[in-house]
Enzyme design. Structure first.
Site, PDB file in Angstrom:
ATOM      1  N   HIS A 106       0.859  -1.185   0.000  1.00  0.00           N
ATOM      2  CA  HIS A 106       0.000   0.000   0.000  1.00  0.00           C
ATOM      3  C   HIS A 106       0.895   1.234   0.000  1.00  0.00           C
ATOM      4  O   HIS A 106       1.690   1.428   0.914  1.00  0.00           O
ATOM      5  CB  HIS A 106      -0.939   0.023   1.204  1.00  0.00           C
ATOM      6  CG  HIS A 106      -1.887   1.186   1.191  1.00  0.00           C
ATOM      7  ND1 HIS A 106      -3.120   1.134   0.557  1.00  0.00           N
ATOM      8  CD2 HIS A 106      -1.775   2.442   1.699  1.00  0.00           C
ATOM      9  CE1 HIS A 106      -3.722   2.308   0.692  1.00  0.00           C
ATOM     10  NE2 HIS A 106      -2.936   3.106   1.380  1.00  0.00           N
ATOM     11  N   CYS A 107       0.772   2.044  -1.043  1.00  0.00           N
ATOM     12  CA  CYS A 107       1.660   3.198  -1.215  1.00  0.00           C
ATOM     13  C   CYS A 107       0.956   4.471  -0.721  1.00  0.00           C
ATOM     14  O   CYS A 107      -0.049   4.885  -1.303  1.00  0.00           O
ATOM     15  CB  CYS A 107       2.055   3.348  -2.677  1.00  0.00           C
ATOM     16  SG  CYS A 107       3.171   4.735  -2.988  1.00  0.00           S
ATOM     17  N   PRO A 108       1.455   5.098   0.332  1.00  0.00           N
ATOM     18  CA  PRO A 108       0.823   6.348   0.802  1.00  0.00           C
ATOM     19  C   PRO A 108       1.069   7.515  -0.145  1.00  0.00           C
ATOM     20  O   PRO A 108       0.324   8.498  -0.115  1.00  0.00           O
ATOM     21  CB  PRO A 108       1.486   6.581   2.164  1.00  0.00           C
ATOM     22  CG  PRO A 108       2.808   5.886   2.070  1.00  0.00           C
ATOM     23  CD  PRO A 108       2.584   4.693   1.187  1.00  0.00           C
ATOM     24  N   ASN A 138      -2.987   4.599  -2.625  1.00  0.00           N
ATOM     25  CA  ASN A 138      -3.645   3.457  -3.249  1.00  0.00           C
ATOM     26  C   ASN A 138      -2.772   2.222  -3.062  1.00  0.00           C
ATOM     27  O   ASN A 138      -1.585   2.331  -2.762  1.00  0.00           O
ATOM     28  CB  ASN A 138      -3.885   3.718  -4.737  1.00  0.00           C
ATOM     29  CG  ASN A 138      -4.899   2.758  -5.324  1.00  0.00           C
ATOM     30  OD1 ASN A 138      -5.536   1.989  -4.609  1.00  0.00           O
ATOM     31  ND2 ASN A 138      -5.054   2.793  -6.645  1.00  0.00           N
TER      32      ASN A 138
END
Length: 281
Positions: free
Chosen positions: A70-72, A76
């Site tokens: 999960h990429c902040p 997304n």
């Protein structure tokens, strides 16, 4: 799961009985990874049998196909549907930062040697150079790491914890070789590799593996049938067949089925539609 299976699973309290229900449901599904204890991977929140390489994201609150992380920064999850776009995002950003640092370098040298006029613009030049240089270092390390993951056909989660199959954990279980690993993410058409269009092979639900151990829980297929792609009548999952271009990942210039080995392989049964690379072995 069907409504009846969910009701039966919710009413059952014994873990052994729940696993028996899940094994019956997953019997005809292309699911070959297990939990650390060897159980069927099931998501209690989404109420579904997890496909291979699928994980539940606690932030997005849903299961993500071939989840990487999960990429902040993009707010997304990075997974099967957008992993190529994430790699291109890193590549584009790295090239942009390198371009900014290179074009600003001469003015930064003048600033360092007091060759610029004494105005506030020189502080902007200093800030721009340091920001571009620092982002270049961080992006280059992150982009290099993901290029290594692509070459090994692993996700970030699989790099930290190897996927578990029936015979045990195998960190290289999904690796097909450098060329096929690259094409699994970027596709067969090299002219689209650097363009932000979706060209990844597969459907995100099943993946070819390099395993040679057959899964005894999967029903054998009759001899002479092509096990690369099963018809929708054999099992309802995944719901859509592989595209023609996606089948290139599962084949070579030579046919997997050699004439001398057809009869022997038919006796053994090729019970794994996603593990066709084991035919070569």
């Amino acid at each position: 799961l069907s409504y009846a299976d969910r009701e039966l699973l919710d009413r059952e309290e014994r873990s052994e009985a729940k696993q028996e229900i899940l094994r019956r449901v997953a019997k005809d599904l292309p699911v070959y990874t297990r939990t650390m204890s060897g159980a069927i991977r099931y998501c209690d929140r989404c109420q579904l049998v997890k496909p291979d390489r699928c994980h539940h994201c606690s932030v997005c609150d849903k299961c993500i196909l071939k989840m990487d992380h999960h990429c902040p920064w993009v707010n997304n999850c990075v997974g099967f549907s957008n992993y190529k776009f994430f790699l291109l995002f890193l590549a584009y950003s790295l090239m942009y930062c390198l371009f900014i640092a290179a074009t600003d370098l001469q003015y930064f040298i003048k600033f360092w040697t007091n060759g610029l006029p004494d105005t506030q613009a020189k502080f902007h030049i200093m800030f721009l150079f340091f920001a571009a240089a620092m982002f270049s270092v961080s992006l280059s390390s992150l982009f290099g790491y993901h290029c290594w993951l692509v070459s090994k056909n692993r996700s970030t989660l699989e790099a930290f914890r190897a996927p578990v199959f029936r015979h045990g954990s195998d960190k290289n279980g999904f690796s097909l070789g450098f060329s096929k690993n690259l094409r699994q993410v970027f596709g067969d058409e090299k002219k689209y590799w650097l363009l932000p269009v979706f060209t990844s092979l597969g459907d995100g639900c099943s993946f070819p593996t390099c395993l040679v151990n057959q899964d005894p829980e999967q029903p054998p297929t009759p001899a002479g049938l092509n096990t690369t792609v099963k018809s929708s009548d054999s099992h309802p999952f995944p719901p859509k067949p592989l595209r023609e271009s996606q089948s290139h990942l599962l084949t070579n210039a030579q046919s997997w089925m050699e004439a001398g080995g057809d009869e022997e392989k038919g006796k053994l049964g090729m019970n794994n539609p996603a593990m066709t690379i084991e035919n070569e072995t």
